[in-house]
Design an enzyme around this catalytic site. Structure first.
Site, mmCIF file in Angstrom:
data_model
loop_
_atom_site.group_PDB
_atom_site.id
_atom_site.type_symbol
_atom_site.label_atom_id
_atom_site.label_comp_id
_atom_site.label_asym_id
_atom_site.label_seq_id
_atom_site.Cartn_x
_atom_site.Cartn_y
_atom_site.Cartn_z
ATOM 1 N N PRO A 174 0.776 -1.246 0.000
ATOM 2 C CA PRO A 174 0.000 0.000 0.000
ATOM 3 C C PRO A 174 0.808 1.299 0.000
ATOM 4 O O PRO A 174 0.782 2.068 0.962
ATOM 5 C CB PRO A 174 -0.844 -0.123 1.268
ATOM 6 C CG PRO A 174 0.017 -0.926 2.196
ATOM 7 C CD PRO A 174 0.707 -1.925 1.307
ATOM 8 N N CYS A 175 1.470 1.596 -1.110
ATOM 9 C CA CYS A 175 2.180 2.876 -1.212
ATOM 10 C C CYS A 175 1.211 4.045 -1.253
ATOM 11 O O CYS A 175 1.618 5.199 -1.040
ATOM 12 C CB CYS A 175 3.106 2.882 -2.426
ATOM 13 S SG CYS A 175 2.306 2.534 -4.001
ATOM 14 N N HIS A 176 -0.079 3.767 -1.499
ATOM 15 C CA HIS A 176 -1.065 4.857 -1.481
ATOM 16 C C HIS A 176 -1.240 5.431 -0.083
ATOM 17 O O HIS A 176 -1.800 6.522 0.078
ATOM 18 C CB HIS A 176 -2.417 4.387 -2.035
ATOM 19 C CG HIS A 176 -3.041 3.269 -1.255
ATOM 20 N ND1 HIS A 176 -2.727 1.937 -1.469
ATOM 21 C CD2 HIS A 176 -3.970 3.283 -0.253
ATOM 22 C CE1 HIS A 176 -3.442 1.189 -0.650
ATOM 23 N NE2 HIS A 176 -4.190 1.978 0.105
#
Length: 205
Positions: A174-176
């Site tokens: 989850p780089c978001h």
């Protein structure tokens, strides 16, 4: 299928374009044969989601690539052929579990992915950053500076941004959930609208 087997390509070309059921049956036989003979190195499929059509690709070790439409799926497949193996097939079955978990995520029934991952497309410090991202919980965010510190290099804020931008497994890794220190969302491989959609889904935007 990618153009890795000229003979297979001729088999497809020999069928009338309108004979879609025959094409589908032939493709299924090719997938089964490739699986049986152990020559299917990368399987892929696409999945329609609220953030657009995703390309999902997996090796025998696990999920290796998630790509947004804006990243050009054809180009991504060519890159996988160059970096992993040209033996690539559209073989959705290998990605059934991945697809199911992504659909559960968008339906609000899943907050963490439980999938085998193939990390070969990320190395060194970038790999350390991405490993840490998996520890940022659903509904939470961290700044690029916080991720740099957690990854053991407090001054490497720009490098963290690069690691997020080149994340081969967005959404699942989850780089978001990494945002700017001022609270703005920052960049994202799928574009700012996709990042905002994911953060809104997780009720942190």
């Amino acid at each position: 299928m990618t153009a890795s087997d000229p003979q297979t390509g001729r088999l497809f070309a020999a069928l009338p374009v309108q004979d879609a059921p025959a094409m589908a049956r032939l493709h299924e036989r090719l997938v089964e044969q490739a699986q049986r003979e152990g020559i299917l190195d990368v399987a892929y499929r696409t999945l329609d989601t609220p953030v657009g059509r995703l390309l999902l690709a997996a090796t025998g070790q696990g999920l290796v690539k998630v790509a947004y439409a804006v990243q050009d799926h054809d180009a991504v497949l060519r890159q996988l052929a160059d970096s992993i193996s040209p033996r690539i097939l559209n073989a959705p079955a290998r990605l059934d579990e991945t697809s199911r978990q992504i659909e559960e995520y968008f339906a609000g029934r899943r907050t963490r992915f439980d999938l085998p991952l193939d990390w070969r497309l990320s190395k060194g410090f970038r790999r350390e950053v991405l490993t840490h991202l998996c520890d940022i919980g659903y509904g939470h965010t961290e700044s690029y500076a916080q991720v740099a510190a957690a990854s053991g290099s407090p001054r490497a804020v720009r490098a963290v941004g690069t690691a997020c931008a080149t994340n081969p497994l967005p959404l699942v890794v989850p780089c978001h959930r990494v945002v700017r220190s001022d609270g703005s969302v920052g960049g994202y491989a799928g574009g700012p609208d996709a990042k905002h959609t994911l953060l809104t889904l997780e009720a942190v935007a």
